[in-house]
Enzyme design. Structure first.
Site, PDB file in Angstrom:
ATOM      1  N   LYS A 209       1.831   0.440  -1.608  1.00  0.00           N
ATOM      2  CA  LYS A 209       1.940   1.325  -2.930  1.00  0.00           C
ATOM      3  C   LYS A 209       2.585   2.508  -1.674  1.00  0.00           C
ATOM      4  O   LYS A 209       1.048   2.605  -1.390  1.00  0.00           O
ATOM      5  CB  LYS A 209       1.542   1.490  -3.309  1.00  0.00           C
ATOM      6  CG  LYS A 209       2.201   2.699  -4.960  1.00  0.00           C
ATOM      7  CD  LYS A 209       1.257   2.922  -5.688  1.00  0.00           C
ATOM      8  CE  LYS A 209       2.626   4.441  -6.773  1.00  0.00           C
ATOM      9  NZ  LYS A 209       2.764   5.536  -6.045  1.00  0.00           N
TER      10      LYS A 209
ATOM     11  N   LYS B 141       2.318  -0.971 -11.118  1.00  0.00           N
ATOM     12  CA  LYS B 141       0.935  -0.636  -9.589  1.00  0.00           C
ATOM     13  C   LYS B 141      -0.012  -0.986  -9.701  1.00  0.00           C
ATOM     14  O   LYS B 141      -0.634  -0.919 -10.928  1.00  0.00           O
ATOM     15  CB  LYS B 141       1.730   0.826  -9.615  1.00  0.00           C
ATOM     16  CG  LYS B 141       1.336   2.393 -11.044  1.00  0.00           C
ATOM     17  CD  LYS B 141       1.515   3.090 -10.788  1.00  0.00           C
ATOM     18  CE  LYS B 141       1.327   4.111 -12.375  1.00  0.00           C
ATOM     19  NZ  LYS B 141       1.783   5.938 -12.012  1.00  0.00           N
TER      20      LYS B 141
END
Length: 283
Positions: free
Chosen positions: A54, A199
């Site tokens: 990420k 996420k």
């Protein structure tokens, strides 16, 4: 015979011209419809998911001609930065490297940022929103695009087990990364928050809009004590920890969006142990 405009009409016309000159050159009527992640929870079947880092930068959307922020504002890099980019929609992150979020935001926000600043930037592409196929095929198509060196397809890999995923998260964070993203290979691109995109970070984070300032007491007398914020779902709570003294003297203005970190939520949905992380300047 030409009749000159009246004085009020002339003043109104001049005001409209001035307003148009002051407005941004490009603004979306609304924010581009981007796919947004939900939070990974233990128990998700990892089979079929791709995993990537990420990237902590500024979300960027290339519509085939123009680069936009997540909030719908035009990004104006030097002409060389987007020269020769394919005429297909690309979704990615404008990234200046691990630990350089502030630098990325500063570069993107400037209408005429220094060329040297953009030389430090990369566009990390993780999806092709308009392709129409499942992510497995979109990923293959992305790898085939002719791209300059500063435009990089995000590296994707498979993870066999929760233990391996946890180990990869630990390694990424220890190296200065923010976390991981999981993307289901059989999913279509949808312009909303989705369980097909997850996420995974050491802590949860979310965004909220500042709706008020609460005065400080004690050692913070005369300064900001806490921000009163509201989530997109309409929940309001105080955000008082994580703020620097400089931010207490000059707090994020009412109407701005901030990112906060937290650990779980209480039964009413209010985040527990919420802490201010940063101002979301690109929203």
């Amino acid at each position: 015979m030409h009749t000159p405009p009246s004085a009020p009409l002339l003043r109104r016309t001049l005001l409209l011209i001035a307003a148009a000159s002051a407005a941004p050159r490009w603004v979306w009527a609304e924010a581009p419809p981007l796919m947004l992640p939900k939070v990974y929870k233990p128990g998700v079947a990892l089979h079929g998911y791709w995993v990537s880092e990420k990237y902590d930068g500024v979300r960027g959307y290339w519509d085939g001609k123009q680069l936009w922020t997540r909030g719908g504002q035009a990004i104006t890099p030097p002409a060389w930065f987007t020269a020769g980019w394919p005429a297909v929609a690309m979704d990615g992150e404008l990234w200046a490297g691990r630990g350089a979020f502030a630098s990325a935001v500063s570069t993107v926000r400037q209408q005429a940022a220094a060329d040297a600043a953009w030389r430090q930037m990369q566009f990390m592409v993780f999806d092709l929103p308009a392709h129409g196929a499942i992510f497995d095929l979109r990923l293959a198509a992305l790898q085939e695009l002719p791209l300059p060196p500063w435009v990089q397809p995000v590296k994707q890999s498979r993870i066999a087990s929760p233990a391996a995923l946890q180990a990869l998260l630990h390694k990424t964070v220890q190296g200065g990364g923010e976390g991981l993203v999981l993307h289901r290979g059989e999913s279509l691109y949808v312009g909303q928050r989705s369980d097909d995109l997850l996420k995974f970070k050491p802590f949860d984070d979310a965004e909220a809009r500042v709706v008020g300032h609460i005065a400080g007491q004690g050692k913070y007398k005369g300064l900001l004590g806490a921000l009163l914020v509201e989530t997109p779902e309409g929940l309001r709570f105080k955000l008082g920890t994580g703020l620097s003294d400089a931010q207490r003297r000059d707090p994020p203005p009412v109407g701005s969006w901030v990112t906060y970190r937290f650990r779980d939520t209480n039964p009413s949905g209010i985040p527990r142990f919420a802490s201010f992380l940063r101002l979301r300047e690109e929203v």
